[in-house]
Motif scaffolding. Structure first.
Motif, PDB file in Angstrom:
ATOM      1  N   MET A 279     -10.212 -12.065  10.081  1.00  0.00           N
ATOM      2  CA  MET A 279      -8.784 -11.912  10.092  1.00  0.00           C
ATOM      3  C   MET A 279      -8.412 -10.444   9.872  1.00  0.00           C
ATOM      4  SD  MET A 279      -6.337 -14.801   8.743  1.00  0.00           S
ATOM      5  CE  MET A 279      -5.451 -14.453   7.278  1.00  0.00           C
ATOM      6  N   PHE A 280      -8.788  -9.879   8.746  1.00  0.00           N
ATOM      7  CA  PHE A 280      -8.549  -8.463   8.471  1.00  0.00           C
ATOM      8  C   PHE A 280      -9.894  -7.751   8.384  1.00  0.00           C
ATOM      9  CE2 PHE A 280      -4.728 -10.364   6.523  1.00  0.00           C
ATOM     10  CZ  PHE A 280      -3.763  -9.679   7.232  1.00  0.00           C
ATOM     11  N   THR A 281      -9.900  -6.512   8.824  1.00  0.00           N
ATOM     12  CA  THR A 281     -11.139  -5.744   8.735  1.00  0.00           C
ATOM     13  C   THR A 281     -11.278  -5.174   7.323  1.00  0.00           C
ATOM     14  OG1 THR A 281     -10.091  -3.671   9.394  1.00  0.00           O
ATOM     15  CG2 THR A 281     -10.917  -5.090  11.163  1.00  0.00           C
ATOM     16  N   GLN A 282     -12.483  -4.681   7.039  1.00  0.00           N
ATOM     17  CA  GLN A 282     -12.740  -4.090   5.721  1.00  0.00           C
ATOM     18  C   GLN A 282     -11.852  -2.872   5.501  1.00  0.00           C
ATOM     19  OE1 GLN A 282     -14.739  -5.442   3.442  1.00  0.00           O
ATOM     20  NE2 GLN A 282     -14.259  -3.850   1.958  1.00  0.00           N
ATOM     21  N   GLY A 283     -11.605  -2.097   6.551  1.00  0.00           N
ATOM     22  CA  GLY A 283     -10.749  -0.915   6.440  1.00  0.00           C
ATOM     23  C   GLY A 283      -9.305  -1.273   6.129  1.00  0.00           C
ATOM     24  N   GLN A 284      -8.826  -2.366   6.701  1.00  0.00           N
ATOM     25  CA  GLN A 284      -7.457  -2.802   6.415  1.00  0.00           C
ATOM     26  C   GLN A 284      -7.313  -3.254   4.966  1.00  0.00           C
ATOM     27  OE1 GLN A 284      -7.216  -5.651   9.643  1.00  0.00           O
ATOM     28  NE2 GLN A 284      -5.700  -4.364  10.715  1.00  0.00           N
ATOM     29  N   TRP A 285      -8.315  -3.974   4.460  1.00  0.00           N
ATOM     30  CA  TRP A 285      -8.280  -4.400   3.061  1.00  0.00           C
ATOM     31  C   TRP A 285      -8.335  -3.195   2.123  1.00  0.00           C
ATOM     32  CZ3 TRP A 285      -6.528  -8.746   1.395  1.00  0.00           C
ATOM     33  CH2 TRP A 285      -6.657  -9.892   2.148  1.00  0.00           C
TER      34      TRP A 285
ATOM     35  N   PHE B  81      -7.327  -0.097   2.811  1.00  0.00           N
ATOM     36  CA  PHE B  81      -6.035   0.570   2.888  1.00  0.00           C
ATOM     37  C   PHE B  81      -4.986  -0.179   2.075  1.00  0.00           C
ATOM     38  CE2 PHE B  81      -1.835   0.879   4.829  1.00  0.00           C
ATOM     39  CZ  PHE B  81      -1.608   2.241   4.692  1.00  0.00           C
ATOM     40  N   ALA B  82      -4.954  -1.493   2.195  1.00  0.00           N
ATOM     41  CA  ALA B  82      -3.983  -2.293   1.450  1.00  0.00           C
ATOM     42  C   ALA B  82      -4.177  -2.118  -0.056  1.00  0.00           C
ATOM     43  CB  ALA B  82      -4.095  -3.764   1.838  1.00  0.00           C
ATOM     44  N   GLY B  83      -5.419  -2.112  -0.489  1.00  0.00           N
ATOM     45  CA  GLY B  83      -5.700  -1.932  -1.915  1.00  0.00           C
ATOM     46  C   GLY B  83      -5.247  -0.573  -2.422  1.00  0.00           C
ATOM     47  N   PHE B  84      -5.587   0.478  -1.699  1.00  0.00           N
ATOM     48  CA  PHE B  84      -5.149   1.820  -2.095  1.00  0.00           C
ATOM     49  C   PHE B  84      -3.635   1.949  -2.047  1.00  0.00           C
ATOM     50  CE2 PHE B  84      -9.537   3.368  -0.943  1.00  0.00           C
ATOM     51  CZ  PHE B  84      -9.876   3.707  -2.240  1.00  0.00           C
ATOM     52  N   PHE B  85      -3.011   1.347  -1.054  1.00  0.00           N
ATOM     53  CA  PHE B  85      -1.560   1.413  -0.931  1.00  0.00           C
ATOM     54  C   PHE B  85      -0.887   0.729  -2.120  1.00  0.00           C
ATOM     55  CE2 PHE B  85       2.544  -0.203   0.392  1.00  0.00           C
ATOM     56  CZ  PHE B  85       3.126   0.947   0.907  1.00  0.00           C
ATOM     57  N   VAL B  86      -1.357  -0.449  -2.490  1.00  0.00           N
ATOM     58  CA  VAL B  86      -0.768  -1.176  -3.622  1.00  0.00           C
ATOM     59  C   VAL B  86      -0.925  -0.372  -4.906  1.00  0.00           C
ATOM     60  CG1 VAL B  86      -1.046  -3.233  -5.073  1.00  0.00           C
ATOM     61  CG2 VAL B  86      -0.981  -3.458  -2.596  1.00  0.00           C
ATOM     62  N   ILE B  87      -2.097   0.172  -5.139  1.00  0.00           N
ATOM     63  CA  ILE B  87      -2.333   0.966  -6.354  1.00  0.00           C
ATOM     64  C   ILE B  87      -1.450   2.207  -6.357  1.00  0.00           C
ATOM     65  CG2 ILE B  87      -4.038   2.373  -7.555  1.00  0.00           C
ATOM     66  CD1 ILE B  87      -6.140   0.281  -6.662  1.00  0.00           C
ATOM     67  N   ALA B  88      -1.375   2.916  -5.237  1.00  0.00           N
ATOM     68  CA  ALA B  88      -0.539   4.122  -5.157  1.00  0.00           C
ATOM     69  C   ALA B  88       0.937   3.777  -5.342  1.00  0.00           C
ATOM     70  CB  ALA B  88      -0.747   4.814  -3.824  1.00  0.00           C
TER      71      ALA B  88
END
Length: 62
Positions: A1-7, A9-16
């Motif tokens: 469904m989602f690639t490792q890169g998308q996950w 990015f999502a993790g870094f975005f949420v933390i930032a």
């Protein structure tokens, strides 16, 4: 469904985003204390209104 890169990015975005929100809130804390005194009353009024609508709905249903 989602690639490792998308996950990643999502993790870094949420933390930032969380860090930025904490920083902005701390920066404006003095202004919040001056201009938003007793703002919890708006929340209580809104919750009371929603509760009143619920009571009216239950009352009219019977």
């Amino acid at each position: 469904m989602f690639t490792q890169g998308q996950w990643t990015f999502a993790g870094f975005f949420v933390i930032a985003f969380i860090v930025a929100m904490i920083y902005a809130y701390r920066k404006d804390l003095k202004l919040h204390k001056i201009f938003y005194k007793r703002s919890y009353l708006v929340l209580l009024g809104f919750l009371a209104f929603i509760g009143l609508l619920f009571v009216i709905k239950v009352y009219l249903k019977h």
